[in-house]
Design a protein around this motif. Sequence first.
Motif, PDB file in Angstrom:
ATOM      1  N   TRP A 219      23.580 -37.395  25.965  1.00 29.85           N
ATOM      2  CA  TRP A 219      22.648 -37.564  27.073  1.00 29.85           C
ATOM      3  C   TRP A 219      22.864 -38.905  27.764  1.00 29.85           C
ATOM      4  CZ3 TRP A 219      19.258 -34.216  29.191  1.00 29.85           C
ATOM      5  CH2 TRP A 219      18.306 -34.726  30.070  1.00 29.85           C
ATOM      6  N   LEU A 220      22.978 -38.875  29.085  1.00 27.62           N
ATOM      7  CA  LEU A 220      23.055 -40.092  29.884  1.00 27.62           C
ATOM      8  C   LEU A 220      21.793 -40.286  30.718  1.00 27.62           C
ATOM      9  CD1 LEU A 220      26.761 -39.912  31.103  1.00 27.62           C
ATOM     10  CD2 LEU A 220      25.806 -41.342  29.290  1.00 27.62           C
ATOM     11  N   GLY A 221      21.256 -39.196  31.238  1.00 30.46           N
ATOM     12  CA  GLY A 221      20.059 -39.302  32.061  1.00 30.46           C
ATOM     13  C   GLY A 221      19.775 -38.000  32.769  1.00 30.46           C
ATOM     14  N   GLY A 222      18.715 -38.034  33.581  1.00 34.68           N
ATOM     15  CA  GLY A 222      18.335 -36.847  34.334  1.00 34.68           C
ATOM     16  C   GLY A 222      16.977 -36.334  33.922  1.00 34.68           C
ATOM     17  N   CYS A 223      16.723 -35.087  34.237  1.00 33.94           N
ATOM     18  CA  CYS A 223      15.435 -34.459  33.972  1.00 33.94           C
ATOM     19  C   CYS A 223      15.281 -34.170  32.481  1.00 33.94           C
ATOM     20  CB  CYS A 223      15.303 -33.175  34.784  1.00 33.94           C
ATOM     21  SG  CYS A 223      13.708 -32.372  34.561  1.00 33.94           S
ATOM     22  N   GLU A 224      14.256 -34.729  31.876  1.00 33.39           N
ATOM     23  CA  GLU A 224      13.996 -34.573  30.442  1.00 33.39           C
ATOM     24  C   GLU A 224      13.648 -33.128  30.061  1.00 33.39           C
ATOM     25  OE1 GLU A 224      14.016 -36.943  27.874  1.00 33.39           O
ATOM     26  OE2 GLU A 224      14.915 -38.362  29.271  1.00 33.39           O
ATOM     27  N   ASP A 225      13.353 -32.287  31.050  1.00 32.50           N
ATOM     28  CA  ASP A 225      13.026 -30.888  30.762  1.00 32.50           C
ATOM     29  C   ASP A 225      14.168 -30.174  30.038  1.00 32.50           C
ATOM     30  OD1 ASP A 225      10.611 -31.332  31.956  1.00 32.50           O
ATOM     31  OD2 ASP A 225      10.996 -30.091  33.722  1.00 32.50           O
ATOM     32  N   PHE A 226      15.409 -30.619  30.230  1.00 32.74           N
ATOM     33  CA  PHE A 226      16.537 -30.003  29.532  1.00 32.74           C
ATOM     34  C   PHE A 226      16.416 -30.185  28.023  1.00 32.74           C
ATOM     35  CE2 PHE A 226      18.321 -30.172  33.758  1.00 32.74           C
ATOM     36  CZ  PHE A 226      19.089 -29.019  33.822  1.00 32.74           C
ATOM     37  N   LYS A 227      15.697 -31.209  27.593  1.00 36.72           N
ATOM     38  CA  LYS A 227      15.500 -31.456  26.165  1.00 36.72           C
ATOM     39  C   LYS A 227      14.302 -30.707  25.596  1.00 36.72           C
ATOM     40  CE  LYS A 227      17.332 -36.178  26.047  1.00 36.72           C
ATOM     41  NZ  LYS A 227      16.991 -37.567  25.692  1.00 36.72           N
ATOM     42  N   THR A 228      13.325 -30.392  26.452  1.00 34.04           N
ATOM     43  CA  THR A 228      12.069 -29.837  25.949  1.00 34.04           C
ATOM     44  C   THR A 228      11.783 -28.390  26.343  1.00 34.04           C
ATOM     45  OG1 THR A 228      10.890 -30.758  27.854  1.00 34.04           O
ATOM     46  CG2 THR A 228      11.001 -32.128  25.866  1.00 34.04           C
ATOM     47  N   ASP A 229      12.311 -27.943  27.464  1.00 38.73           N
ATOM     48  CA  ASP A 229      12.042 -26.589  27.969  1.00 38.73           C
ATOM     49  C   ASP A 229      13.086 -25.623  27.391  1.00 38.73           C
ATOM     50  OD1 ASP A 229      11.915 -24.204  29.476  1.00 38.73           O
ATOM     51  OD2 ASP A 229      11.331 -25.267  31.295  1.00 38.73           O
ATOM     52  N   ASP A 230      12.630 -24.650  26.626  1.00 44.73           N
ATOM     53  CA  ASP A 230      13.547 -23.721  25.958  1.00 44.73           C
ATOM     54  C   ASP A 230      14.455 -22.979  26.930  1.00 44.73           C
ATOM     55  OD1 ASP A 230      12.602 -24.454  23.490  1.00 44.73           O
ATOM     56  OD2 ASP A 230      11.248 -22.749  23.295  1.00 44.73           O
ATOM     57  N   SER A 231      13.970 -22.695  28.142  1.00 42.74           N
ATOM     58  CA  SER A 231      14.802 -21.965  29.102  1.00 42.74           C
ATOM     59  C   SER A 231      15.934 -22.835  29.656  1.00 42.74           C
ATOM     60  CB  SER A 231      13.952 -21.411  30.244  1.00 42.74           C
ATOM     61  OG  SER A 231      13.431 -22.462  31.031  1.00 42.74           O
ATOM     62  N   LEU A 232      15.779 -24.153  29.611  1.00 43.98           N
ATOM     63  CA  LEU A 232      16.815 -25.065  30.095  1.00 43.98           C
ATOM     64  C   LEU A 232      17.674 -25.618  28.957  1.00 43.98           C
ATOM     65  CD1 LEU A 232      14.696 -27.127  32.648  1.00 43.98           C
ATOM     66  CD2 LEU A 232      16.362 -25.343  33.159  1.00 43.98           C
ATOM     67  N   PHE A 233      17.170 -25.583  27.748  1.00 41.49           N
ATOM     68  CA  PHE A 233      17.805 -26.210  26.591  1.00 41.49           C
ATOM     69  C   PHE A 233      19.229 -25.725  26.338  1.00 41.49           C
ATOM     70  CE2 PHE A 233      18.517 -26.191  21.932  1.00 41.49           C
ATOM     71  CZ  PHE A 233      18.501 -27.553  21.718  1.00 41.49           C
ATOM     72  N   ARG A 234      19.483 -24.438  26.541  1.00 39.26           N
ATOM     73  CA  ARG A 234      20.816 -23.875  26.266  1.00 39.26           C
ATOM     74  C   ARG A 234      21.834 -24.153  27.366  1.00 39.26           C
ATOM     75  NH1 ARG A 234      22.227 -19.526  23.235  1.00 39.26           N
ATOM     76  NH2 ARG A 234      23.079 -18.642  25.123  1.00 39.26           N
ATOM     77  N   ARG A 235      21.402 -24.495  28.557  1.00 37.92           N
ATOM     78  CA  ARG A 235      22.329 -24.706  29.676  1.00 37.92           C
ATOM     79  C   ARG A 235      23.396 -25.758  29.373  1.00 37.92           C
ATOM     80  NH1 ARG A 235      20.454 -22.175  34.593  1.00 37.92           N
ATOM     81  NH2 ARG A 235      19.014 -20.624  33.798  1.00 37.92           N
TER      82      ARG A 235
END
Length: 118
Positions: A71-87
């Motif tokens: 991880w470098l940065g960006g929207c933290e939702d990628f870490k917490t939202d299951d629908s974004l986590f796999r992307r």
Amino acid sequence: MAQTQKENELIGQVSETQIQAWKKQWGEVFAVKADGKICYLRKPDRKILAYTSTLANNPIKANETLLNNCWLGGCEDFKTDDSLFRRPSIRRRRCRTGRIHCPRGLPGHCRPGTSCSG
């Protein structure tokens, strides 16, 4: 009617200056976009790949470990939202095959096997 720069920005988007600073520090920088959001990752090093390979029986934990360590940065939702986590894991699987991706995440912006200037 033309949209302004702000309207086109993705949640978590950073400046070009920041992307260039990450490139200088980490080499390759990857952008993952989904649902109007973006996050930035660096290429995993040997140490991270070695550790995650020990997690073969737990792919969710392996994905979480890769995401947190690259991880470098960006929207933290990628870490917490299951629908974004796999992307990001799908994107990282591609980068381990040697395909070079555009740091902006723009489809067709960069060709496979070439380096993108951003």
